[in-house]
Design a protein around this motif. Structure first.
Motif, PDB file in Angstrom:
ATOM      1  N   GLY A  77     -13.997 -11.398   3.311  1.00  0.00           N
ATOM      2  CA  GLY A  77     -13.510 -10.486   2.285  1.00  0.00           C
ATOM      3  C   GLY A  77     -14.371  -9.266   2.076  1.00  0.00           C
ATOM      4  N   GLY A  78     -15.556  -9.227   2.682  1.00  0.00           N
ATOM      5  CA  GLY A  78     -16.409  -8.058   2.579  1.00  0.00           C
ATOM      6  C   GLY A  78     -17.537  -8.172   1.577  1.00  0.00           C
ATOM      7  N   ALA A  79     -17.905  -9.407   1.183  1.00  0.00           N
ATOM      8  CA  ALA A  79     -19.018  -9.585   0.249  1.00  0.00           C
ATOM      9  C   ALA A  79     -20.320  -9.116   0.881  1.00  0.00           C
ATOM     10  CB  ALA A  79     -19.136 -11.049  -0.168  1.00  0.00           C
ATOM     11  N   PHE A  80     -21.221  -8.597   0.050  1.00  0.00           N
ATOM     12  CA  PHE A  80     -22.517  -8.119   0.520  1.00  0.00           C
ATOM     13  C   PHE A  80     -23.505  -9.281   0.643  1.00  0.00           C
ATOM     14  CE2 PHE A  80     -26.816  -6.477  -0.251  1.00  0.00           C
ATOM     15  CZ  PHE A  80     -26.884  -5.465   0.697  1.00  0.00           C
ATOM     16  N   TYR A  81     -23.387 -10.260  -0.240  1.00  0.00           N
ATOM     17  CA  TYR A  81     -24.330 -11.369  -0.269  1.00  0.00           C
ATOM     18  C   TYR A  81     -23.666 -12.557  -0.950  1.00  0.00           C
ATOM     19  CZ  TYR A  81     -28.984 -13.508  -0.298  1.00  0.00           C
ATOM     20  OH  TYR A  81     -30.046 -14.329  -0.054  1.00  0.00           O
ATOM     21  N   TYR A  82     -24.162 -13.748  -0.635  1.00  0.00           N
ATOM     22  CA  TYR A  82     -23.626 -14.980  -1.195  1.00  0.00           C
ATOM     23  C   TYR A  82     -24.768 -15.721  -1.877  1.00  0.00           C
ATOM     24  CZ  TYR A  82     -20.412 -18.976  -1.373  1.00  0.00           C
ATOM     25  OH  TYR A  82     -19.575 -19.978  -1.788  1.00  0.00           O
ATOM     26  N   LEU A  83     -24.735 -15.789  -3.196  1.00  0.00           N
ATOM     27  CA  LEU A  83     -25.814 -16.375  -3.984  1.00  0.00           C
ATOM     28  C   LEU A  83     -25.361 -17.718  -4.535  1.00  0.00           C
ATOM     29  CD1 LEU A  83     -28.662 -15.467  -4.860  1.00  0.00           C
ATOM     30  CD2 LEU A  83     -27.638 -14.530  -6.927  1.00  0.00           C
ATOM     31  N   THR A  84     -26.034 -18.787  -4.134  1.00  0.00           N
ATOM     32  CA  THR A  84     -25.645 -20.129  -4.544  1.00  0.00           C
ATOM     33  C   THR A  84     -26.410 -20.556  -5.793  1.00  0.00           C
ATOM     34  OG1 THR A  84     -25.215 -20.721  -2.233  1.00  0.00           O
ATOM     35  CG2 THR A  84     -25.428 -22.520  -3.794  1.00  0.00           C
ATOM     36  N   LYS A  85     -25.666 -21.004  -6.809  1.00  0.00           N
ATOM     37  CA  LYS A  85     -26.290 -21.502  -8.033  1.00  0.00           C
ATOM     38  C   LYS A  85     -26.834 -22.915  -7.800  1.00  0.00           C
ATOM     39  CE  LYS A  85     -22.640 -19.223 -10.734  1.00  0.00           C
ATOM     40  NZ  LYS A  85     -21.516 -19.462 -11.668  1.00  0.00           N
ATOM     41  N   PRO A  86     -27.953 -23.274  -8.458  1.00  0.00           N
ATOM     42  CA  PRO A  86     -28.794 -22.396  -9.287  1.00  0.00           C
ATOM     43  C   PRO A  86     -29.712 -21.554  -8.403  1.00  0.00           C
ATOM     44  CG  PRO A  86     -29.730 -24.592  -9.236  1.00  0.00           C
ATOM     45  CD  PRO A  86     -28.444 -24.665  -8.441  1.00  0.00           C
ATOM     46  N   PHE A  87     -29.990 -20.338  -8.831  1.00  0.00           N
ATOM     47  CA  PHE A  87     -30.856 -19.460  -8.068  1.00  0.00           C
ATOM     48  C   PHE A  87     -32.062 -19.078  -8.918  1.00  0.00           C
ATOM     49  CE2 PHE A  87     -27.095 -17.230  -9.683  1.00  0.00           C
ATOM     50  CZ  PHE A  87     -27.672 -16.442 -10.662  1.00  0.00           C
ATOM     51  N   SER A  88     -33.139 -18.717  -8.249  1.00  0.00           N
ATOM     52  CA  SER A  88     -34.367 -18.360  -8.952  1.00  0.00           C
ATOM     53  C   SER A  88     -34.322 -16.891  -9.374  1.00  0.00           C
ATOM     54  CB  SER A  88     -35.579 -18.584  -8.043  1.00  0.00           C
ATOM     55  OG  SER A  88     -35.573 -17.663  -6.964  1.00  0.00           O
ATOM     56  N   ARG A  89     -35.199 -16.548 -10.300  1.00  0.00           N
ATOM     57  CA  ARG A  89     -35.320 -15.159 -10.738  1.00  0.00           C
ATOM     58  C   ARG A  89     -35.694 -14.263  -9.556  1.00  0.00           C
ATOM     59  NH1 ARG A  89     -39.484 -11.828 -11.694  1.00  0.00           N
ATOM     60  NH2 ARG A  89     -39.227 -10.149 -13.249  1.00  0.00           N
ATOM     61  N   ASP A  90     -36.647 -14.692  -8.744  1.00  0.00           N
ATOM     62  CA  ASP A  90     -37.089 -13.870  -7.625  1.00  0.00           C
ATOM     63  C   ASP A  90     -35.969 -13.634  -6.623  1.00  0.00           C
ATOM     64  OD1 ASP A  90     -39.582 -13.684  -8.738  1.00  0.00           O
ATOM     65  OD2 ASP A  90     -40.501 -15.200  -7.457  1.00  0.00           O
ATOM     66  N   MET A  91     -35.195 -14.683  -6.347  1.00  0.00           N
ATOM     67  CA  MET A  91     -34.083 -14.530  -5.422  1.00  0.00           C
ATOM     68  C   MET A  91     -33.040 -13.567  -5.979  1.00  0.00           C
ATOM     69  SD  MET A  91     -32.522 -15.090  -2.627  1.00  0.00           S
ATOM     70  CE  MET A  91     -33.315 -16.485  -1.817  1.00  0.00           C
ATOM     71  N   LEU A  92     -32.709 -13.714  -7.253  1.00  0.00           N
ATOM     72  CA  LEU A  92     -31.735 -12.826  -7.889  1.00  0.00           C
ATOM     73  C   LEU A  92     -32.179 -11.375  -7.793  1.00  0.00           C
ATOM     74  CD1 LEU A  92     -29.205 -12.361  -9.692  1.00  0.00           C
ATOM     75  CD2 LEU A  92     -30.720 -12.690 -11.662  1.00  0.00           C
ATOM     76  N   LEU A  93     -33.417 -11.099  -8.137  1.00  0.00           N
ATOM     77  CA  LEU A  93     -33.905  -9.716  -8.132  1.00  0.00           C
ATOM     78  C   LEU A  93     -33.996  -9.156  -6.714  1.00  0.00           C
ATOM     79  CD1 LEU A  93     -36.670  -9.816 -10.900  1.00  0.00           C
ATOM     80  CD2 LEU A  93     -34.260  -9.148 -11.098  1.00  0.00           C
ATOM     81  N   ALA A  94     -34.354 -10.000  -5.745  1.00  0.00           N
ATOM     82  CA  ALA A  94     -34.423  -9.537  -4.363  1.00  0.00           C
ATOM     83  C   ALA A  94     -33.046  -9.147  -3.844  1.00  0.00           C
ATOM     84  CB  ALA A  94     -35.034 -10.621  -3.476  1.00  0.00           C
ATOM     85  N   VAL A  95     -32.054  -9.970  -4.145  1.00  0.00           N
ATOM     86  CA  VAL A  95     -30.691  -9.696  -3.681  1.00  0.00           C
ATOM     87  C   VAL A  95     -30.125  -8.450  -4.367  1.00  0.00           C
ATOM     88  CG1 VAL A  95     -28.341 -10.577  -3.698  1.00  0.00           C
ATOM     89  CG2 VAL A  95     -30.223 -12.082  -3.084  1.00  0.00           C
ATOM     90  N   VAL A  96     -30.302  -8.358  -5.673  1.00  0.00           N
ATOM     91  CA  VAL A  96     -29.800  -7.199  -6.408  1.00  0.00           C
ATOM     92  C   VAL A  96     -30.505  -5.930  -5.944  1.00  0.00           C
ATOM     93  CG1 VAL A  96     -29.666  -6.110  -8.688  1.00  0.00           C
ATOM     94  CG2 VAL A  96     -29.052  -8.511  -8.414  1.00  0.00           C
ATOM     95  N   GLY A  97     -31.805  -6.017  -5.676  1.00  0.00           N
ATOM     96  CA  GLY A  97     -32.537  -4.860  -5.183  1.00  0.00           C
ATOM     97  C   GLY A  97     -32.002  -4.365  -3.844  1.00  0.00           C
ATOM     98  N   ALA A  98     -31.710  -5.296  -2.936  1.00  0.00           N
ATOM     99  CA  ALA A  98     -31.154  -4.915  -1.633  1.00  0.00           C
ATOM    100  C   ALA A  98     -29.775  -4.282  -1.785  1.00  0.00           C
ATOM    101  CB  ALA A  98     -31.083  -6.140  -0.728  1.00  0.00           C
ATOM    102  N   ALA A  99     -28.964  -4.843  -2.685  1.00  0.00           N
ATOM    103  CA  ALA A  99     -27.609  -4.331  -2.890  1.00  0.00           C
ATOM    104  C   ALA A  99     -27.635  -2.925  -3.481  1.00  0.00           C
ATOM    105  CB  ALA A  99     -26.826  -5.274  -3.798  1.00  0.00           C
TER     106      ALA A  99
END
Length: 295
Positions: free
Chosen positions: A99-121
């Motif tokens: 469908g064209g998603a940029f990233y797939y984040l599986t819950k539960p996720f850590s703060r560091d992972m969330l910020l790294a993914v959002v930063g890349a996006a």
């Protein structure tokens, strides 16, 4: 001005948790409790967001359905969508990838992972917006250019060449985004011989940019050049990007591999193939790639 994110989840607790983490990191956020509300927001002010965090499993308009609407809307098609869900099965990731998603984040996720993914996006979106602004400059004569060749070594040179060549296309910002990703791969992974696993480790240790500059200063690796050739064939544009490296296992990046959506990097070829070019063909050992835009 802080970057603005749209958070879409039918669980208020999840929204509040993400809002707290992201706003503490300096982002502005807006919440939507369902797909219908999110779609209304995007129709009104979609261009004001730098990324979307979208829950996959929601009643009404599901995350996958909303993703399809976003990618089918020209002005929103390049807006990075980070899918989030508790379902981590390969088939579920595959659906988001298609469908064209940029990233797939599986819950539960850590703060560091969330910020790294959002930063890349958000970095991806900023780069795309940069090319959109350049595309609006008065360089229409370049749409009549028949062929051109460039040689360069540095990333800042790649940005300038990309911006110029994209003006040969009828969709400059779309072409520029994919072309830049391919050129960056040629510099980083081709000429500078920084492989996928090494980049993952260096990013984890926050040494990626330092190592990149060291390689660029190396008298052997840093002297290597990337060549970009453009040729017009009727209404089609052919871009050939060549590096002087040893190649890589390119075949895995030309299939819809779910791991591309759960890795910290490695989406450049996926973006080029899915969003920018009508055809993408790697040659030989992977040190040359042909990207085609149909007129």
């Amino acid at each position: 001005m802080n970057k603005r994110l749209l958070l879409v989840d039918d669980e208020p607790f999840n929204l509040e948790l993400m809002t707290d983490l992201l706003e503490d990191a300096g982002y502005d956020t807006q919440q939507a409790l369902n797909g219908e509300d999110a779609w209304q927001i995007l129709q009104r002010e979609g261009e004001q967001f730098s990324a979307i965090l979208l829950d996959k499993m929601m009643p009404g308009i599901s995350g996958v359905d909303l993703l399809k609407r976003i990618k089918a809307t020209e002005r929103l098609a390049f807006l990075p969508v980070i899918m989030q869900t508790a379902v981590g099965a390969a088939a579920s990731v595959q659906e988001s990838l298609a469908g064209g998603a940029f990233y797939y984040l599986t819950k539960p996720f850590s703060r560091d992972m969330l910020l790294a993914v959002v930063g890349a996006a958000t970095e991806h979106w900023d780069r795309h917006q940069y090319f959109v602004e350049l595309a609006n400059q008065q360089l229409d004569a370049l749409q009549h250019l028949e062929q051109a060749s460039f040689r360069f070594r540095q990333l800042h040179e790649a940005r300038s060449v990309t911006a110029l060549l994209a003006r040969t296309s009828h969709s400059p910002e779309k072409t520029a985004t994919g072309l830049f990703e391919l050129i960056v791969n040629a510099i980083e992974h081709g000429n500078l011989e920084l492989d996928y696993q090494e980049k993952t480790q260096l990013q984890r240790e926050d040494r990626w940019q330092e190592t990149l500059q060291q390689r660029l200063a190396d008298p052997v690796l840093g002297a290597r050049e990337v060549r970009v050739d453009m040729q017009r064939h009727g209404r089609d544009l052919h871009f050939t990007i060549s590096d002087q490296g040893n190649g890589f296992d390119w075949a895995r990046y030309l299939v819809d591999d779910p791991t591309q959506l759960i890795s910290s990097h490695g989406r450049g070829i996926l973006i080029a193939r899915k969003l920018s070019f009508d055809q993408l063909h790697y040659q030989g050992n992977g040190s040359e790639v042909l990207a085609i835009v149909h007129g």
